[in-house]
Design an enzyme around this catalytic site. Structure first.
Site, PDB file in Angstrom:
ATOM      1  N   LYS A 196       0.802  -1.229   0.000  1.00 53.61           N
ATOM      2  CA  LYS A 196       0.000   0.000   0.000  1.00 53.61           C
ATOM      3  C   LYS A 196       0.832   1.276   0.000  1.00 53.61           C
ATOM      4  O   LYS A 196       0.447   2.272  -0.625  1.00 53.61           O
ATOM      5  CB  LYS A 196      -0.940   0.000   1.204  1.00 53.61           C
ATOM      6  CG  LYS A 196      -1.977  -1.099   1.180  1.00 53.61           C
ATOM      7  CD  LYS A 196      -2.813  -1.066   2.445  1.00 53.61           C
ATOM      8  CE  LYS A 196      -3.771  -2.241   2.493  1.00 53.61           C
ATOM      9  NZ  LYS A 196      -4.571  -2.248   3.717  1.00 53.61           N
TER      10      LYS A 196
ATOM     11  N   GLY B 188       0.572   1.475   6.424  1.00 56.02           N
ATOM     12  CA  GLY B 188      -0.367   1.975   5.427  1.00 56.02           C
ATOM     13  C   GLY B 188      -1.799   1.984   5.902  1.00 56.02           C
ATOM     14  O   GLY B 188      -2.487   3.005   5.858  1.00 56.02           O
TER      15      GLY B 188
ATOM     16  N   GLY C 214     -12.018  -8.219  11.530  1.00 57.65           N
ATOM     17  CA  GLY C 214     -11.647  -7.427  10.367  1.00 57.65           C
ATOM     18  C   GLY C 214     -12.628  -7.470   9.213  1.00 57.65           C
ATOM     19  O   GLY C 214     -12.631  -6.561   8.372  1.00 57.65           O
TER      20      GLY C 214
END
Length: 264
Positions: free
Chosen positions: A71, A135, A244
């Site tokens: 990222k 990130g 998540g």
């Protein structure tokens, strides 16, 4: 059915086996009747620049989703940036325009906060400890402050990296108190792991301060395993856990819109 008319999309990562994005995005494509397919690409860091350059010549490619560990590095490989990705310092979605140019955006933070909201968790005014300043961590820190977090404490192995992120967030969102002190887990309303620790067997916990308690939320950005060691420990101690996967679900439409998917 995939045909010569099918629009192609991808997700790039290293490793790749743990990702859940293809399932979620392809489910969305089916729901909105979009003739497209998203597939995984396993790319090592040393090959990332060449891989990204090759995307410009793929005429039927709509774009790419980007995840760990690419990222941050991929930001400099984009031709243009939308939103606050440049300020965050990372990109997790790239749209390929008809002229072959690549337009990056960072949607991790908005997806994470959206996942919390979908679970009935409003971060406004809360005291939050964030583990990690990479990130995803940078994006989440900006999004938490944007959503009105009262205090945000950033803990990272590199204290300099944590301090620099805290300074950037505080400069843009002065109403949030941003610090880099000890985790002090027991005093927080929310503890969120934005690191990759917990993804692999044998990983250490992302913090040694595991004084979790009932009445607080311990949240995760890792998709697989669904219950990471830090979530399992927090659950044992009576804290509310937030995995998540909701972050990804909230991100899917945001990503699809950035990639230019009709009807997303």
């Amino acid at each position: 059915m995939i045909t010569g008319h099918t629009k192609l999309y991808g997700i790039v990562a290293n490793p790749i086996h743990h990702i859940k994005t293809p399932q979620e995005v392809n489910r969305l494509f089916a729901e909105i009747d979009h003739d497209g397919v998203l597939v995984p690409f396993h790319v090592l860091p040393e090959n990332l620049a060449g891989f990204v350059d090759s995307l410009r010549g793929m005429e039927n490619l709509g774009g790419m989703i980007v995840t760990v560990p690419h990222k941050v590095e991929i930001l400099a490989l984009c031709d243009r940036i939308e939103g606050d990705a440049a300020e965050i310092g990372a990109v997790n979605a790239i749209r390929r325009e008809s002229d072959g140019s690549l337009v990056g955006a960072m949607l991790d933070g908005k997806g994470f906060v959206g996942g919390l909201k979908a679970a009935g968790i409003d971060v406004a005014g809360m005291d939050i400890c964030q583990l990690g300043a990479g990130g995803a961590g940078a994006a989440i820190a900006f999004a938490l402050a944007e959503a009105g977090a009262g205090r945000l404490n950033i803990v990272n192995r590199s204290q300099d990296k944590a301090r620099l992120l805290a300074e950037r967030v505080a400069a843009k969102y002065p109403c949030t108190e941003v610090t880099t002190g000890p985790a002090d887990s027991a005093s927080r309303d929310i503890v969120v792991n934005t690191t990759s620790l917990g993804m692999k067997d044998g990983d250490p916990l992302p913090t040694e301060d595991t004084a979790f308690r009932p009445g607080q939320v311990v949240a995760e950005v890792i998709m697989q395993p669904e219950e990471t060691p830090i979530l399992a420990l927090a659950k044992e101690k009576g804290a509310r856990t937030h995995p998540g996967r909701p972050m990804l679900r909230e991100q899917v439409r945001l990503m699809a819109r950035h990639l230019g998917v009709p009807g997303a």
